[in-house]
Design a protein around this motif. Sequence first.
Motif, PDB file in Angstrom:
ATOM      1  N   ALA A  21     -41.695 107.358  37.296  1.00 30.83           N
ATOM      2  CA  ALA A  21     -40.435 107.817  37.912  1.00 30.83           C
ATOM      3  C   ALA A  21     -40.358 109.488  37.846  1.00 30.83           C
ATOM      4  O   ALA A  21     -39.888 110.097  38.922  1.00 30.83           O
ATOM      5  CB  ALA A  21     -39.310 107.154  37.583  1.00 30.83           C
ATOM      6  N   PRO A  22     -40.497 110.019  36.853  1.00 34.16           N
ATOM      7  CA  PRO A  22     -40.520 111.461  36.636  1.00 34.16           C
ATOM      8  C   PRO A  22     -41.415 112.514  37.786  1.00 34.16           C
ATOM      9  O   PRO A  22     -40.867 113.437  38.089  1.00 34.16           O
ATOM     10  CB  PRO A  22     -40.573 111.666  35.333  1.00 34.16           C
ATOM     11  N   VAL A  23     -42.432 111.740  37.837  1.00 37.54           N
ATOM     12  CA  VAL A  23     -43.579 112.700  38.469  1.00 37.54           C
ATOM     13  C   VAL A  23     -43.921 111.838  39.994  1.00 37.54           C
ATOM     14  O   VAL A  23     -45.062 112.283  40.388  1.00 37.54           O
ATOM     15  CB  VAL A  23     -44.539 112.774  37.756  1.00 37.54           C
ATOM     16  N   ILE A  24     -43.091 110.847  40.589  1.00 36.64           N
ATOM     17  CA  ILE A  24     -43.839 110.230  41.493  1.00 36.64           C
ATOM     18  C   ILE A  24     -43.730 111.052  42.847  1.00 36.64           C
ATOM     19  O   ILE A  24     -44.642 110.812  43.503  1.00 36.64           O
ATOM     20  CB  ILE A  24     -42.625 109.281  42.081  1.00 36.64           C
ATOM     21  N   VAL A  75     -50.079 101.787  49.309  1.00 33.94           N
ATOM     22  CA  VAL A  75     -49.586 100.562  48.938  1.00 33.94           C
ATOM     23  C   VAL A  75     -50.025  99.542  49.932  1.00 33.94           C
ATOM     24  O   VAL A  75     -49.956  99.595  51.101  1.00 33.94           O
ATOM     25  CB  VAL A  75     -48.048 100.487  48.968  1.00 33.94           C
ATOM     26  N   SER A  76     -50.526  98.442  49.399  1.00 35.43           N
ATOM     27  CA  SER A  76     -51.067  97.190  50.345  1.00 35.43           C
ATOM     28  C   SER A  76     -49.953  96.983  51.230  1.00 35.43           C
ATOM     29  O   SER A  76     -48.835  96.819  50.809  1.00 35.43           O
ATOM     30  CB  SER A  76     -51.537  96.042  49.658  1.00 35.43           C
ATOM     31  N   GLU A  77     -50.326  96.422  52.361  1.00 34.28           N
ATOM     32  CA  GLU A  77     -49.394  95.850  53.570  1.00 34.28           C
ATOM     33  C   GLU A  77     -48.375  94.630  52.839  1.00 34.28           C
ATOM     34  O   GLU A  77     -47.171  94.648  53.048  1.00 34.28           O
ATOM     35  CB  GLU A  77     -49.924  95.355  54.626  1.00 34.28           C
ATOM     36  N   GLU A  78     -49.147  93.824  51.974  1.00 36.14           N
ATOM     37  CA  GLU A  78     -48.447  92.756  51.345  1.00 36.14           C
ATOM     38  C   GLU A  78     -47.146  93.118  50.213  1.00 36.14           C
ATOM     39  O   GLU A  78     -46.148  92.557  50.212  1.00 36.14           O
ATOM     40  CB  GLU A  78     -49.456  92.092  50.395  1.00 36.14           C
ATOM     41  N   LEU A  79     -47.620  94.399  49.809  1.00 38.34           N
ATOM     42  CA  LEU A  79     -46.384  94.803  48.754  1.00 38.34           C
ATOM     43  C   LEU A  79     -45.504  96.099  49.301  1.00 38.34           C
ATOM     44  O   LEU A  79     -44.758  96.448  48.619  1.00 38.34           O
ATOM     45  CB  LEU A  79     -47.234  95.344  47.419  1.00 38.34           C
ATOM     46  N   TRP A  80     -46.066  96.452  50.484  1.00 40.56           N
ATOM     47  CA  TRP A  80     -45.169  97.607  50.920  1.00 40.56           C
ATOM     48  C   TRP A  80     -43.504  97.717  50.833  1.00 40.56           C
ATOM     49  O   TRP A  80     -43.129  98.794  50.409  1.00 40.56           O
ATOM     50  CB  TRP A  80     -45.674  97.957  52.542  1.00 40.56           C
ATOM     51  N   GLY A  81     -43.114  96.523  51.310  1.00 38.04           N
ATOM     52  CA  GLY A  81     -41.825  96.513  51.458  1.00 38.04           C
ATOM     53  C   GLY A  81     -41.280  96.353  50.119  1.00 38.04           C
ATOM     54  O   GLY A  81     -40.209  97.087  49.725  1.00 38.04           O
ATOM     55  N   GLY A  87     -37.064 103.153  46.151  1.00 42.08           N
ATOM     56  CA  GLY A  87     -35.833 103.854  47.083  1.00 42.08           C
ATOM     57  C   GLY A  87     -34.410 103.444  46.197  1.00 42.08           C
ATOM     58  O   GLY A  87     -33.519 104.011  46.678  1.00 42.08           O
ATOM     59  N   SER A  88     -34.435 102.545  45.305  1.00 36.32           N
ATOM     60  CA  SER A  88     -33.174 101.958  45.036  1.00 36.32           C
ATOM     61  C   SER A  88     -32.913 102.569  43.383  1.00 36.32           C
ATOM     62  O   SER A  88     -33.595 103.570  43.099  1.00 36.32           O
ATOM     63  CB  SER A  88     -33.543 100.418  44.481  1.00 36.32           C
ATOM     64  N   SER A  89     -31.578 102.471  43.024  1.00 37.59           N
ATOM     65  CA  SER A  89     -30.899 103.144  42.020  1.00 37.59           C
ATOM     66  C   SER A  89     -31.544 102.667  40.937  1.00 37.59           C
ATOM     67  O   SER A  89     -31.409 103.059  39.554  1.00 37.59           O
ATOM     68  CB  SER A  89     -29.528 102.970  41.981  1.00 37.59           C
TER      69      SER A  89
END
Length: 71
Positions: A43-46, A53-59, A66-68
């Motif tokens: 998180a601090p360096v993303i 990211v694979s298509e399977e896990l993208w969402g 993107g969440s809090s």
Amino acid sequence: MRTLRINKQENEFVIEHVNSFGHGTKRFFITENGLKEGLDAYAPVIGEYELEVSEELWGFVLNYVGSSNFQ
């Protein structure tokens, strides 16, 4: 640029960290919560990483990062 490759292999979630020299290390997670905890470590360096990211896990990954809850 450094890269995080996130995919699923044989029913395990994988985060592969590849450095600027092309050398990588993989971390394996059994559950989605484990994967979230693994992502939290970055998180601090993303912003310094290119995400692959694979298509399977993208969402899943996009929604989590993107969440809090992403720490």
